[in-house]
Enzyme design. Structure first.
Site, PDB file in Angstrom:
ATOM      1  N   LYS A 219       0.860  -1.181   0.000  1.00 50.29           N
ATOM      2  CA  LYS A 219       0.000   0.000   0.000  1.00 50.29           C
ATOM      3  C   LYS A 219       0.896   1.230   0.000  1.00 50.29           C
ATOM      4  CE  LYS A 219      -3.612   2.283   2.608  1.00 50.29           C
ATOM      5  NZ  LYS A 219      -4.544   2.158   3.719  1.00 50.29           N
ATOM      6  N   ARG A 229     -10.955   9.360   1.833  1.00 51.44           N
ATOM      7  CA  ARG A 229     -10.862   9.997   3.151  1.00 51.44           C
ATOM      8  C   ARG A 229     -12.025  10.947   3.375  1.00 51.44           C
ATOM      9  NH1 ARG A 229      -4.315  10.963   2.732  1.00 51.44           N
ATOM     10  NH2 ARG A 229      -3.764   8.745   2.893  1.00 51.44           N
ATOM     11  N   GLU A 259       7.717  -6.480   1.227  1.00 52.30           N
ATOM     12  CA  GLU A 259       6.534  -6.397   2.091  1.00 52.30           C
ATOM     13  C   GLU A 259       5.596  -7.578   1.829  1.00 52.30           C
ATOM     14  OE1 GLU A 259       5.083  -4.407   4.343  1.00 52.30           O
ATOM     15  OE2 GLU A 259       5.981  -2.418   4.226  1.00 52.30           O
ATOM     16  N   LYS A 274      -2.051  -1.623  -3.945  1.00 52.21           N
ATOM     17  CA  LYS A 274      -2.903  -0.433  -3.953  1.00 52.21           C
ATOM     18  C   LYS A 274      -2.086   0.824  -4.026  1.00 52.21           C
ATOM     19  CE  LYS A 274      -5.904   1.738  -0.632  1.00 52.21           C
ATOM     20  NZ  LYS A 274      -6.437   1.703   0.678  1.00 52.21           N
TER      21      LYS A 274
HETATM   22  C1  PBG Z   1      -7.285   3.365   5.406  1.00 55.87           C
HETATM   23  C2  PBG Z   1      -7.628   3.054   4.011  1.00 55.87           C
HETATM   24  C3  PBG Z   1      -7.434   3.934   2.927  1.00 55.87           C
HETATM   25  C4  PBG Z   1      -7.980   3.314   1.828  1.00 55.87           C
HETATM   26  C5  PBG Z   1      -8.471   2.063   2.216  1.00 55.87           C
HETATM   27  N1  PBG Z   1      -8.226   1.907   3.581  1.00 55.87           N
HETATM   28  C6  PBG Z   1      -6.895   5.311   2.875  1.00 55.87           C
HETATM   29  C7  PBG Z   1      -5.646   5.683   3.521  1.00 55.87           C
HETATM   30  O1  PBG Z   1      -4.739   4.865   3.694  1.00 55.87           O
HETATM   31  O2  PBG Z   1      -5.549   6.844   3.895  1.00 55.87           O
HETATM   32  C8  PBG Z   1      -8.027   3.971   0.468  1.00 55.87           C
HETATM   33  C9  PBG Z   1      -9.074   3.522  -0.458  1.00 55.87           C
HETATM   34  C10 PBG Z   1      -9.358   4.431  -1.588  1.00 55.87           C
HETATM   35  O3  PBG Z   1      -8.777   5.520  -1.779  1.00 55.87           O
HETATM   36  O4  PBG Z   1     -10.250   4.056  -2.352  1.00 55.87           O
HETATM   37  N2  PBG Z   1      -6.564   2.500   6.132  1.00 55.87           N
END
Ligand code: PBG
Length: 352
Positions: A219, A229, A259, A274
Site C-alpha cells: 500500500k 478519506r 513487504e 494499492k
Molecule cells: C485506510 C484506508 C485507505 C484506503 C483504504 N483503507 C486510505 C488511507 O490509507 O488513507 C483507500 C481507499 C481508496 O482511496 O479508495 N486505512
C-alpha cells in the site's frame, strides 16, 4: 527488412524468432486475421473479466449523516438498514464480496481510536444486520484505526509518529471485535510491521482459525486516496499530514515485493496492491513472487478521475472502467476492488 532485423535482435519480445520465421516464409504475418470477427476475438481472448472478479467497497453511515459524497460522485454512504437491499443488488449482479467502511461521527473519534474496539460500533451494527442473510456474499472489513482517530492516522500516535507496538496491540483487539461481529475476511490496511502475524495468532487463539486475512501488503503513500478519506470523514482530521512513515514510497517496487513476501510468510491468505492502475508492475511481480491470490485496488482517486472525465464528456465511462478492470486481470490480479463494481458487474452480465 531493417525492422525485422531489429525484431530479431530484441531479446525482450517473446516469440520474436518464431514470428520472424513466419514472416520470412510467408512474407507477411497477419495478426489482424484473428481480429476480424467477434468469434475469433472472443476465442483468442487471454483473460476474462467476470462479476466474480469484483469486490465492491461500501461506505456505511449513521442515519443522520448525508449519503452524498461530494468528492466521489456516483458513490453513496449507506445507512445500516439499506444494506440488505444493496447486498441483494450486489448478489443479483454476481458480485461475490463487499468491503464495509464506516463513516464514524466526529464525536465518536479520539486519539486512540477506541471506538474501533466497541462491540456496538457502526461496523459491528452493520455486520449484525447482514451476517445472517441467506445469500452467500463475502463481508470484508478493514483493520486500521483511521476511521476512528481524531488525527486520521491508521494507528496510535506517540511523540509525533504512529507507534508500531501500541498500534499492533490496538489492531489485534480490533481484529477480534470484527471477527466476533461476523466479518468473513479481514483486510489489514494499516501497514504496521508484523501486523499479519499478530492478527493471525490472536484470531487462531480465539477460535477463528478459519477466518482469512487479505493483507494490503503493498500500500503506497498515494495522493489518490483523497476522495476515500472525505467519504470516511477523516480528510479534515488528517489535514496536511501524510502517511509516509508507514505507507510505501511510490518509487519503491522492490521494497513492495519484500513487504508482500513477509506478509505471505506471516500467514496472509491473499494480498492487495494499492493503488491499482499505476501499480500493475508491482502486482505482476507480487503474484510471481508469492503465488498468492492478489487483488488490485482501483482506489477512490482513480475512480473519481474516471468519473470526472466521463462527466466532462472526455471518456466513455463504462468502456474505460471495463478496460481498467480487464488490464488488472491481464497483469495477474485475482480480482479488483472497485467503486464501479456494481455498474461493471451489471454490464458484464449482459455481455462484455
Ligand atoms: C485506510 C484506508 C485507505 C484506503 C483504504 N483503507 C486510505 C488511507 O490509507 O488513507 C483507500 C481507499 C481508496 O482511496 O479508495 N486505512
Amino acid at each position: 527488412m531493417k525492422t525485422y532485423e531489429n525484431l530479431e535482435k530484441s531479446k525482450s519480445i517473446v516469440g520474436a524468432k518464431t514470428v520472424l520465421h513466419a514472416i520470412k516464409k510467408e512474407s507477411f504475418f497477419r495478426f489482424r486475421r484473428l481480429r476480424q470477427k467477434n468469434w475469433a476475438r472472443d476465442l483468442m481472448c487471454e483473460v476474462q473479466l467476470t462479476p466474480h472478479d469484483l469486490i465492491w467497497p461500501l461506505f456505511v453511515r449513521e442515519d443522520h449523516i448525508p449519503a452524498e459524497i461530494s468528492q466521489l460522485p456516483g458513490v453513496r454512504r449507506h445507512a445500516v438498514n439499506e444494506l440488505d437491499q444493496i447486498l441483494d443488488e450486489a448478489c443479483a449482479a454476481g458480485i461475490r464480496a463487499v468491503a464495509l467502511f464506516p463513516h464514524v461521527p466526529q464525536e465518536k473519534k479520539d486519539v486512540a481510536g477506541q471506538e474501533a474496539f466497541f462491540e456496538g460500533n457502526l461496523i459491528c451494527k452493520a455486520l449484525a444486520k447482514v451476517k445472517d442473510r441467506s445469500n452467500d456474499i463475502g463481508l470484508i472489513c478493514d483493520v486500521a484505526l483511521d476511521p476512528y482517530t481524531t488525527h486520521g492516522h491508521d494507528g496510535i500516535v506517540k511523540e509525533g509518529d504512529v507507534d508500531t507496538e501500541l498500534t499492533l496491540e490496538a489492531l489485534r483487539e480490533q481484529a477480534l471485535v470484527l471477527a466476533e461481529a461476523g466479518a468473513q475476511c479481514l483486510a489489514p490496511s494499516d501497514m504496521m510491521d508484523g501486523r499479519v502475524a499478530v492478527i493471525r495468532k490472536s484470531l487462531d487463539e480465539a477460535g477463528h482459525s478459519g477466518l482469512p486475512i487479505m493483507a494490503y501488503s503493498a500500500k503506497f503513500a498515494s495522493s489518490f486516496y483523497g476522495p476515500f478519506r472525505s467519504a470516511l470523514g477523516s480528510d479534515k482530521n488528517l489535514g496536511l499530514a501524510d502517511k509516509k512513515t508507514y505507507q510505501l514510497n511510490p518509487a519503491n517496487g522492490r521494497e513492495a515485493l519484500r513487504e508482500a513476501v513477509v506478509d505471505a510468510e506471516e500467514g496472509a491468505d491473499a494480498l492487495i496492491v494499492k493503488p491499482g492502475m499505476m501499480y500493475l508492475d508491482v502486482l505482476q511481480e507480487v503474484v510471481a513472487a508469492t503465488g498468492l491470490p492478489t487483488f488490485s485496488y482501483h482506489v477512490s482517486g482513480e475512480y473519481a478521475m474516471l468519473k470526472a472525465a466521463a462527466q466532462a464528456g472526455i471518456l466513455d465511462e463504462m468502456k474505460a472502467l471495463l478496460e481498467v478492470l480487464l488490464c488488472c486481470k491481464r497483469a495477474g490480479a485475482s480480482g479488483i476492488w472497485t467503486y464501479g463494481a456494481l455498474d461493471a458487474a451489471k454490464e458484464i452480465k449482459h455481455g462484455l
